[in-house]
Design a protein around this motif. Structure first.
Motif, PDB file in Angstrom:
ATOM      1  N   ALA A 162      49.544  24.510   8.646  1.00 58.01           N
ATOM      2  CA  ALA A 162      48.791  24.306   9.884  1.00 58.01           C
ATOM      3  C   ALA A 162      49.415  23.190  10.715  1.00 58.01           C
ATOM      4  N   LYS A 163      49.857  22.149  10.043  1.00 51.74           N
ATOM      5  CA  LYS A 163      50.480  21.025  10.743  1.00 51.74           C
ATOM      6  C   LYS A 163      51.788  21.456  11.399  1.00 51.74           C
ATOM      7  N   TYR A 180      45.577  24.236  -1.012  1.00 53.17           N
ATOM      8  CA  TYR A 180      45.018  23.489   0.115  1.00 53.17           C
ATOM      9  C   TYR A 180      46.111  22.693   0.826  1.00 53.17           C
ATOM     10  N   GLU A 181      46.934  21.989   0.053  1.00 52.22           N
ATOM     11  CA  GLU A 181      48.012  21.193   0.641  1.00 52.22           C
ATOM     12  C   GLU A 181      49.026  22.083   1.363  1.00 52.22           C
ATOM     13  N   LYS A 199      37.760  17.287  -2.520  1.00 49.53           N
ATOM     14  CA  LYS A 199      38.257  18.669  -2.539  1.00 49.53           C
ATOM     15  C   LYS A 199      38.119  19.263  -3.932  1.00 49.53           C
ATOM     16  N   LYS A 228      47.425  23.132   4.604  1.00 48.68           N
ATOM     17  CA  LYS A 228      47.388  21.971   5.492  1.00 48.68           C
ATOM     18  C   LYS A 228      48.767  21.729   6.105  1.00 48.68           C
ATOM     19  N   SER A 229      49.797  21.837   5.282  1.00 43.02           N
ATOM     20  CA  SER A 229      51.168  21.656   5.746  1.00 43.02           C
ATOM     21  C   SER A 229      51.561  22.750   6.736  1.00 43.02           C
TER      22      SER A 229
END
Length: 63
Positions: free
Chosen positions: A58-59, A51-52, A5, A55-56
């Motif tokens: 989206a989860k 990004y994290e 990344k 990602k979190s």
């Protein structure tokens, strides 16, 4: 994964570097690779955090 990344983020930054350099030079600020290195490190840190976060988010939306 994190290293991959970071490389992607650096590629994005390099894509826009000529435009940033032009804008800075119009303002009277000369840009060199030595001068930009700390900013590139900051950019990759910010992008990794973003990004994290994405990602979190989206989860949590899929749960």
């Amino acid at each position: 994964m994190q290293h991959e990344k970071s490389l992607e983020f650096l590629q994005i930054a390099m894509k826009y570097l000529p435009e940033a350099k032009e804008q800075l030079e119009k303002s009277g600020i000369e840009l060199s690779m030595e001068a930009i290195q700390p900013f590139m490190n900051l950019f990759t840190t910010v992008m990794a955090e973003a990004y994290e976060l994405g990602k979190s988010d989206a989860k949590s939306e899929t749960e």
